[in-house]
Design a protein around this motif. Structure first.
Motif, mmCIF file in Angstrom:
data_model
loop_
_atom_site.group_PDB
_atom_site.id
_atom_site.type_symbol
_atom_site.label_atom_id
_atom_site.label_comp_id
_atom_site.label_asym_id
_atom_site.label_seq_id
_atom_site.Cartn_x
_atom_site.Cartn_y
_atom_site.Cartn_z
ATOM 1 N N UNK A 1 -8.797 -4.721 -1.044
ATOM 2 C CA UNK A 1 -9.813 -5.054 0.121
ATOM 3 C C UNK A 1 -7.867 -4.914 1.371
ATOM 4 N N UNK A 2 -7.656 -6.288 1.068
ATOM 5 C CA UNK A 2 -6.568 -6.936 1.467
ATOM 6 C C UNK A 2 -4.975 -5.837 1.476
ATOM 7 N N UNK B 1 1.156 -1.043 -0.017
ATOM 8 C CA UNK B 1 0.327 -0.239 0.367
ATOM 9 C C UNK B 1 0.997 1.654 0.123
ATOM 10 N N UNK B 2 1.867 1.206 0.522
ATOM 11 C CA UNK B 2 3.166 2.255 0.811
ATOM 12 C C UNK B 2 3.365 2.461 -0.204
ATOM 13 N N UNK B 3 3.745 1.982 -0.959
ATOM 14 C CA UNK B 3 4.631 1.946 -2.539
ATOM 15 C C UNK B 3 3.595 2.996 -3.993
ATOM 16 N N UNK C 1 -6.946 -3.889 7.007
ATOM 17 C CA UNK C 1 -6.068 -4.693 6.891
ATOM 18 C C UNK C 1 -5.025 -5.021 7.059
ATOM 19 N N UNK C 2 -4.102 -4.224 7.045
ATOM 20 C CA UNK C 2 -2.355 -4.248 6.976
ATOM 21 C C UNK C 2 -1.728 -3.429 8.491
ATOM 22 N N UNK D 1 -2.197 -0.229 -6.336
ATOM 23 C CA UNK D 1 -3.329 -0.198 -6.095
ATOM 24 C C UNK D 1 -4.398 -1.473 -7.257
ATOM 25 N N UNK D 2 -4.601 -2.683 -6.731
ATOM 26 C CA UNK D 2 -5.042 -3.602 -7.810
ATOM 27 C C UNK D 2 -5.834 -3.872 -8.286
ATOM 28 N N UNK D 3 -6.289 -4.399 -8.688
ATOM 29 C CA UNK D 3 -7.660 -3.685 -10.022
ATOM 30 C C UNK D 3 -8.580 -4.892 -9.445
#
Length: 88
Positions: free
Chosen positions: A61-62, A48-50, A67-68, A53-55
């Motif tokens: 959400x994961x 998430x930090x880098x 979640x993290x 963003x997945x499709x």
């Protein structure tokens, strides 16, 4: 949020690399289940930090702080509570 997640992941990685005795004094008493959860949370924070963003909606959400961060907080708290080096 992204910078905070990235810095959290860097802090966890750095702490475990520099002070491995925080987790355990020997290889037999490592809380493996909780350590896996901490490492997953750290990895999710890195993703998430880098800025990835997945499709896929489920992966989005994961790889989110929802979640993290709880994974890091809960698993890290349990590891620190069980650690031989008492901080509190």
């Amino acid at each position: 949020m992204r910078i905070l997640s990235f810095l959290l992941a860097l802090a966890i990685a750095g702490t475990i690399i520099v002070f491995p005795r925080i987790i355990s004094t020997d290889m037999h008493s490592v809380p493996h289940g909780w350590l896996v959860g901490l490492m997953l949370g750290m990895s999710f924070c890195f993703v998430y930090g880098v800025g990835f963003v997945p499709n896929n909606r489920i992966l989005r959400v994961i790889f989110s702080p929802l979640v993290a961060w709880p994974l890091v907080i809960v698993c890290g708290g349990v590891i620190l509570a069980q650690s031989p080096m008492k901080f509190f």
